[in-house]
Design an enzyme around this catalytic site. Structure first.
Site, PDB file in Angstrom:
ATOM      1  N   TYR A  82       8.543 -31.992 -22.685  1.00 12.85           N
ATOM      2  CA  TYR A  82       7.418 -32.770 -23.202  1.00 12.85           C
ATOM      3  C   TYR A  82       7.057 -32.443 -24.639  1.00 12.85           C
ATOM      4  CZ  TYR A  82       6.588 -34.234 -18.363  1.00 12.85           C
ATOM      5  OH  TYR A  82       6.725 -34.762 -17.105  1.00 12.85           O
ATOM      6  N   ASN A 154       3.922 -40.680 -23.805  1.00 12.14           N
ATOM      7  CA  ASN A 154       3.777 -40.413 -22.372  1.00 12.14           C
ATOM      8  C   ASN A 154       2.362 -40.762 -21.929  1.00 12.14           C
ATOM      9  OD1 ASN A 154       4.584 -39.134 -19.741  1.00 12.14           O
ATOM     10  ND2 ASN A 154       2.914 -37.744 -20.287  1.00 12.14           N
ATOM     11  N   GLU A 155       2.236 -41.775 -21.106  1.00 12.27           N
ATOM     12  CA  GLU A 155       0.961 -42.159 -20.502  1.00 12.27           C
ATOM     13  C   GLU A 155      -0.140 -42.351 -21.540  1.00 12.27           C
ATOM     14  OE1 GLU A 155      -0.160 -39.630 -17.258  1.00 12.27           O
ATOM     15  OE2 GLU A 155       1.576 -40.205 -16.057  1.00 12.27           O
ATOM     16  N   ASP A 197       1.385 -44.109 -13.725  1.00 10.73           N
ATOM     17  CA  ASP A 197       1.507 -44.789 -12.433  1.00 10.73           C
ATOM     18  C   ASP A 197       0.227 -45.569 -12.158  1.00 10.73           C
ATOM     19  OD1 ASP A 197       2.433 -45.584  -9.993  1.00 10.73           O
ATOM     20  OD2 ASP A 197       2.148 -43.646  -9.002  1.00 10.73           O
ATOM     21  N   ARG A 202       1.401 -50.908 -15.750  1.00 12.39           N
ATOM     22  CA  ARG A 202       2.803 -50.513 -15.693  1.00 12.39           C
ATOM     23  C   ARG A 202       3.754 -51.665 -16.034  1.00 12.39           C
ATOM     24  NH1 ARG A 202       5.748 -50.869 -11.416  1.00 12.39           N
ATOM     25  NH2 ARG A 202       4.070 -50.697  -9.896  1.00 12.39           N
ATOM     26  N   GLU A 259       8.807 -39.190 -13.915  1.00 12.00           N
ATOM     27  CA  GLU A 259       8.197 -38.176 -13.060  1.00 12.00           C
ATOM     28  C   GLU A 259       8.172 -38.746 -11.645  1.00 12.00           C
ATOM     29  OE1 GLU A 259       4.826 -36.625 -16.339  1.00 12.00           O
ATOM     30  OE2 GLU A 259       4.210 -37.285 -14.340  1.00 12.00           O
ATOM     31  N   TYR A 291       9.003 -33.911 -10.904  1.00 16.04           N
ATOM     32  CA  TYR A 291       7.918 -33.165 -11.541  1.00 16.04           C
ATOM     33  C   TYR A 291       7.506 -32.028 -10.607  1.00 16.04           C
ATOM     34  CZ  TYR A 291       3.631 -32.390 -14.189  1.00 16.04           C
ATOM     35  OH  TYR A 291       2.638 -31.830 -14.970  1.00 16.04           O
TER      36      TYR A 291
END
Length: 445
Positions: A82, A154-155, A197, A202, A259, A291
């Site tokens: 990451y 990421n997210e 998620d 998404r 993940e 993950y």
């Protein structure tokens, strides 16, 4: 004559470890043309709180040797990291991974100040200094053939406010990285995004990031889904994996789980592994990353790292290894079940229309009405950034060996090799040895 020499050098470089490319919605080995399926783990020992200027997951050769041995015991071909510090040297650790036949998917951001986008006010952090950090990561890791790809974020979009302010900035960062690679990198390296998620964002975000707004350089090369919906004893249908396949069956670029591994039921059984690498999903999903490798406060770990560096293998490690062993996965490519369908998969990839769509006026739950922000990176892209370029190095026996003890949690020492199993000679380009495609575990031995 010059271009012939360059071409020869490039081919020699590629012979060390085959880079992975994107072809339609598949990852493909650039040399063998076989589909590549991600079978791996997320790897950030200490979590975000351990990120510092003095060390990162790939800066300590001793812990890298220890963990690469564990990666081989688990039977993986990819890790995700990451955050790293491009001002540190990563040659030994990347060489260890390459020797073991393991690829890296790397996030370009970090939690340190000035090294990530503020999801609520991205215009305050989308700066030349931020992009210089991003490009230094790209510049350094572009020179390792086992760098599979980069995550631009990421997210970042995970609630209404971030969905209002951040989508165009995420797309701009993807554009900037791909422009930098086009201008400065020795090869084309895929650039992707890892999505939260969250059903609200998404799919619309996947569609938006894959569309062409100003040029194909602003379209994502792959899409990672962080999915925790398979909990405990489920099936392909009760888990909703069948709906995920339906959602992404016509996506123009590779999709994989960046993940996965719900921990609501413990120990985790990882029965989703068999579905993920079966013919139910292999034509749509390019595998996934569990993950996570080390135990952190959120309790998703496969192993526990002790203060002295010794390792306890948790029950989740044993359960995941059992599921991976059943797959009979070739160390570098995919499972025997999907290998049987390789010709069919490649035939589909040649005939299916994976052209990138033009961007639409609106995407559900996202504000994409604004044009992409003008890049703050033109000078950096034209001149390049100053950072030590990564390179593979000769590994001596000490660097391939670990002195740390490994035990099964609550039990005796675990019978694990002390040395990395050398699968690829990264310096000569020759293959040392390649395990059989069929694992002994599949035959009950």
């Amino acid at each position: 004559m010059k271009w012939i020499i360059c071409l020869f050098a490039l081919r020699m470089c590629w012979a060390f470890v085959h880079p992975i490319k994107v072809h339609g919605h598949y990852f493909v080995d650039t040399v063998t043309e076989e589909p590549f399926y991600v079978k791996g783990v997320d790897y950030q020992p200490g979590g975000s709180s351990a990120v510092s200027l003095s060390n990162d997951p790939l800066s300590d050769p001793k812990t890298c040797a220890r963990d690469v041995i564990l990666f081989q015991e688990l039977g993986i071909n990819t890790i995700r990291i990451y955050s790293i510090n491009p001002d540190l040297n990563h040659d030994v650790c990347m060489s260890l991974l390459a020797t073991a036949g393991i690829y890296l998917v790397l996030d370009v951001n970090s939690p340190l100040p000035g090294q990530h986008l503020n999801r609520y006010e991205p215009w305050t952090t989308y700066t030349t200094d931020y992009l210089e950090h991003v490009f230094k990561v790209v510049e350094q890791f572009s020179y390792y053939n086992n760098t599979l790809g980069f995550f631009a974020g990421n997210e970042i979009i995970n609630d209404n406010s971030s969905a209002t302010h951040s989508p165009t900035y995420v797309k701009a960062v993807i554009r900037d990285i791909k422009r930098y690679i086009e201008k400065n990198s020795p090869r084309v390296i895929p650039v992707g995004y890892s999505a939260a998620d969250d059903l609200r964002y998404r799919m619309p975000l996947a569609d938006y990031l894959a569309c062409v707004q100003d040029s194909s350089l602003d379209a994502v090369d792959f899409y990672g889904v962080n999915s925790y919906q398979w909990c405990g004893e489920q099936t392909f249908y009760t888990s909703g994996y069948n709906l995920l396949v339906a959602d992404y069956s016509h996506y123009p670029r590779p999709v994989f789980f960046s993940e996965y591994g719900c921990n609501e039921v413990s120990p985790r059984l990882f029965e989703e592994v068999r579905s993920l690498y079966s013919t139910d999903m292999a034509d749509t999903f390019a595998g996934g990353l569990v993950y996570e490798f080390t135990q952190e406060p959120n309790n998703y770990g496969l192993v526990e790292i002790m203060e002295n560096g010794d390792v306890n293998l948790l029950e989740d490690f044993i359960q995941l290894k059992t599921q991976f062993d059943i797959l009979t996965l070739d160390y570098q490519y995919t499972t025997s079940s999907t290998l049987e369908h390789t010709d069919e998969i490649l035939a589909k990839s040649r005939t299916f229309n994976y052209s990138l769509p033009e961007c639409e006026a609106n995407y559900e739950n996202l504000d994409t009405s604004k044009p992409l922000p003008s890049t703050a990176a033109n000078l950096l892209i034209n001149l390049g950034v100053k950072v030590e370029r990564g390179k593979f190095v000769n590994l001596d026996p000490d660097q391939l060996t670990s002195s740390y003890k490994v035990s099964r949690s609550g039990g005796p020492d675990y019978p694990l090799p002390r040395k990395v199993n050398e699968l690829i000679n990264i310096m000569s380009g020759s293959e040392i040895k390649k395990p059989s495609r069929i694992s002994n575990h599949a035959n009950g031995t």
